[in-house]
Scaffold this active site. Structure first.
Site, PDB file in Angstrom:
ATOM      1  CE1 TYR A 139      -3.370  -2.773   0.297  1.00  0.00           C
ATOM      2  CE2 TYR A 139      -2.553  -3.169   2.523  1.00  0.00           C
ATOM      3  CZ  TYR A 139      -3.344  -3.547   1.455  1.00  0.00           C
ATOM      4  OH  TYR A 139      -4.104  -4.685   1.532  1.00  0.00           O
ATOM      5  CB  SER A 157      -4.731  -6.334   6.473  1.00  0.00           C
ATOM      6  OG  SER A 157      -5.675  -6.703   5.503  1.00  0.00           O
ATOM      7  CG  HIS A 201      -9.612  -5.232   8.342  1.00  0.00           C
ATOM      8  ND1 HIS A 201      -8.967  -6.380   8.735  1.00  0.00           N
ATOM      9  CD2 HIS A 201      -8.863  -4.719   7.330  1.00  0.00           C
ATOM     10  CE1 HIS A 201      -7.885  -6.560   8.008  1.00  0.00           C
ATOM     11  NE2 HIS A 201      -7.792  -5.559   7.147  1.00  0.00           N
ATOM     12  CG  ASP A 245     -10.379  -8.490  11.200  1.00  0.00           C
ATOM     13  OD1 ASP A 245     -10.437  -7.566  10.364  1.00  0.00           O
ATOM     14  OD2 ASP A 245      -9.508  -9.380  11.168  1.00  0.00           O
TER      15      ASP A 245
END
Length: 582
Positions: free
Chosen positions: A44, A116, A289, A260
């Site tokens: 990311y 994640s 999340h 989550d």
């Protein structure tokens, strides 16, 4: 209080075994000496603080004498190569750990952290057993793309999969594809337009021609994954740890949330890795999340629930420092002698330490479905009790894939309106639908604690060739609010795992629906409610009832669903009841 200067090195190269160079930013104390390394690897962008410093204060990690390395994974942002979505992370993770251990300011001990995707890069690297990987801290992560990322019990997770590729992955791929600035900007505008109209695109079928990505000509992995059926183990095994737990011989601190999208996989990771000789720890808050606030969905759990003030004692960064101080520096932080499990009990909104998960004192209790054949809607005659059914009428509803039950809250992760969640959201509007069966206990006279894994055993038939069944556990308050706690789904074709069954032909089938887990005290006056339906959209792609899925088809038919609850077919929910101490 000591003063710490932090030295930042940008775009430091790290060469992989195949010659591809990945780039990282390094944050380290600006003084002589060697320090243990904390590594995270993400897709990311290491340059975006929202991700690279999202839930941890990395400056504090450096202040506590750690070197922090944030690396763009292969094919993302500053790093070279082609992005393949998880498939390259095991080998690249191994190579990066070993590189980090040889840096001149490294002690040779490396820990990994991240949430994640970059929680999973830790586990995939650990499977390869890099010699210098000493401990990890995987947060809210998975164990197999077929278990909570692309699919869940055979059902395609449309909202998550489509949102993730479009919102989180596509833009950087477009920058790589289009050198011409105008073409690039036009393509990125298409991404923005698609995201702004995402709820319309969720309805598009077949998904293997999904326009927001197909027209961009990027994210080839998205369509590649769709082309492989879930029973094709050889393909999915490359990005799975589900059959590799014996190789995960590393201390790990697992962090999850009851809402989550990866609660089930994270809990499974903890349970399976406790079978090793390495210390495992687990903390589960009332979180969604990546959101560790005290307010989630439509509920406030008190300031003590926040990841910034856990039990009014410490924050998530503190946990990381104490964990890695012990494993990478040999410091006595007390973390190794504390109870290994810490869970947040919703309803009473308190933290509690435990010695294991699931809890040994659990009393697994069957709550049976009852009705006179009219359990449709919350105003029907559906009932839930510990009494076994005798001869009772069958409940029936019509499932129309073109008008699915809307997702409202729960453990979701997709772009949508606030009413869809994630988190604890009121289900009462959904319970007015005729295609939702509602079974509730009488208002409780005493509190009941439910903490642990939850399953529904459902006997059902359908006139469709294939179909789905959804089960939701709900806490219904005296004022009528029906707050979702957890849910699960099962696809008839894949009801026995990742091997497909033959098409249905009207037979009565026993389905087991895994609702993962929760921890909640149902207070006096509240009701324990179970909802049964056949859809939750856009979290799941609706079953077309034809034997084909939305992945390759758009033709749908209605299905008549029949739910049995009698002496021969005693449909029930199995709740993990924890005795409440007086």
């Amino acid at each position: 209080m000591k003063q710490t200067k932090i030295l930042v090195e940008k775009n430091v190269p790290c060469k992989m075994r195949d010659g591809v160079v990945l780039y990282a930013d390094i944050y380290r104390p600006d003084r002589e000496g060697t320090f243990p390394v904390l590594l995270t690897r993400l897709p990311y962008s290491k340059d975006l603080p929202h991700y690279s410093h999202r839930y941890l204060d990395t400056n504090r990690l450096v202040e506590n004498d750690f070197v922090v390395i944030v690396q763009d994974v292969r094919g993302r942002f500053q790093s070279e190569g082609e992005f393949q979505s998880f498939n390259q992370e095991a080998e690249d993770g191994y190579d990066t750990v070993e590189w980090a251990a040889t840096l001149p300011y490294s002690t040779g001990k490396v820990g990994m952290f991240g949430m994640s995707y970059y929680g999973y890069t830790q586990l995939l690297a650990a499977v390869r057993k890099p010699p210098h990987l000493t401990a990890i801290f995987p947060t809210m992560t998975l164990n197999d793309l077929r278990n909570g990322f692309d699919y869940r019990n055979g059902v395609y997770l449309a909202g998550l999969s489509e949102t993730w590729s479009l919102e989180s992955i596509a833009a950087d791929m477009l920058k790589r594809k289009h050198e011409n600035l105008q073409e690039r900007n036009e393509a990125i505008q298409k991404v923005a337009d698609s995201l702004n109209n995402i709820e319309d695109f969720y309805r598009f079928a077949p998904i293997n021609q999904w326009p927001p990505l197909r027209e961009l000509g990027v994210t080839d992995y998205f369509f590649e994954e769709l082309s492989h059926p879930i029973e094709e183990d050889d393909y999915w095994e490359k990005s799975s740890i589900a059959d590799k737990y014996k190789d995960l011989d590393v201390p790990a601190f697992h962090l999850s949330g009851w809402y989550d999208c990866f609660t089930g996989p994270t809990l499974t990771n903890y349970v399976e890795m406790t079978k090793s000789e390495q210390l495992q720890k687990l903390i589960v808050g009332p979180w969604t999340h990546g959101n560790f606030a005290s307010v989630q969905g439509e509920c406030s759990f008190g300031v003590q629930s926040s990841g910034d003030w856990i039990d009014l004692k410490e924050n998530i960064t503190d946990l990381h420092i104490r964990w890695f101080d012990y494993w990478l520096k040999g410091m006595d932080t007390g973390i190794e002698t504390e109870p290994p499990v810490k869970i947040f009990i919703m309803g009473v909104n308190k933290w509690r330490d435990e010695m294991e998960w699931p809890l040994e004192r659990t009393q697994y209790t069957n709550f049976y479905l009852h009705s006179k054949g009219q359990a449709n809607t919350k105003n029907g005659d559906g009932h839930l009790s510990m009494n076994q059914p005798e001869e009772e009428e069958t409940d029936t509803f019509i499932f129309d894939p073109n008008h699915p039950v809307p997702t409202k809250g729960g453990g979701t992760l997709f772009a949508a309106s606030l009413a869809m969640g994630p988190g604890p959201i009121d289900q009462s509007l959904n319970e007015e639908r005729e295609d939702v069966l509602v079974y509730s206990t009488n208002p409780l006279t005493e509190a009941i604690e439910v903490t642990g894994p939850i399953k529904v055993k459902l006997w059902a038939s359908t006139d469709a060739k294939d179909t789905d069944f959804v089960a939701k556990l709900v806490d219904t308050a005296p004022d009528g609010r029906a707050i979702i706690l957890t849910e699960g789904i099962v696809n008839a074709k894949y009801r026995n795992g990742n091997k497909s069954e033959k098409e249905l032909n009207g037979e009565i089938v026993a389905y087991e629906i895994d609702l993962w887990a929760t921890s909640n005290v149902f207070l006096p006056g509240h009701q324990i409610t179970l909802e049964i339906s056949s859809s939750s959209f856009p979290q799941y792609a609706p079953n077309l009832n034809t034997g084909k899925s939305m992945l390759e088809s758009k033709e749908a038919v209605k299905a008549q669903q029949m739910i049995y609850h009698n002496e021969k077919y005693p449909s029930h929910m199995i709740l993990p009841i924890i005795p409440i101490e007086s």
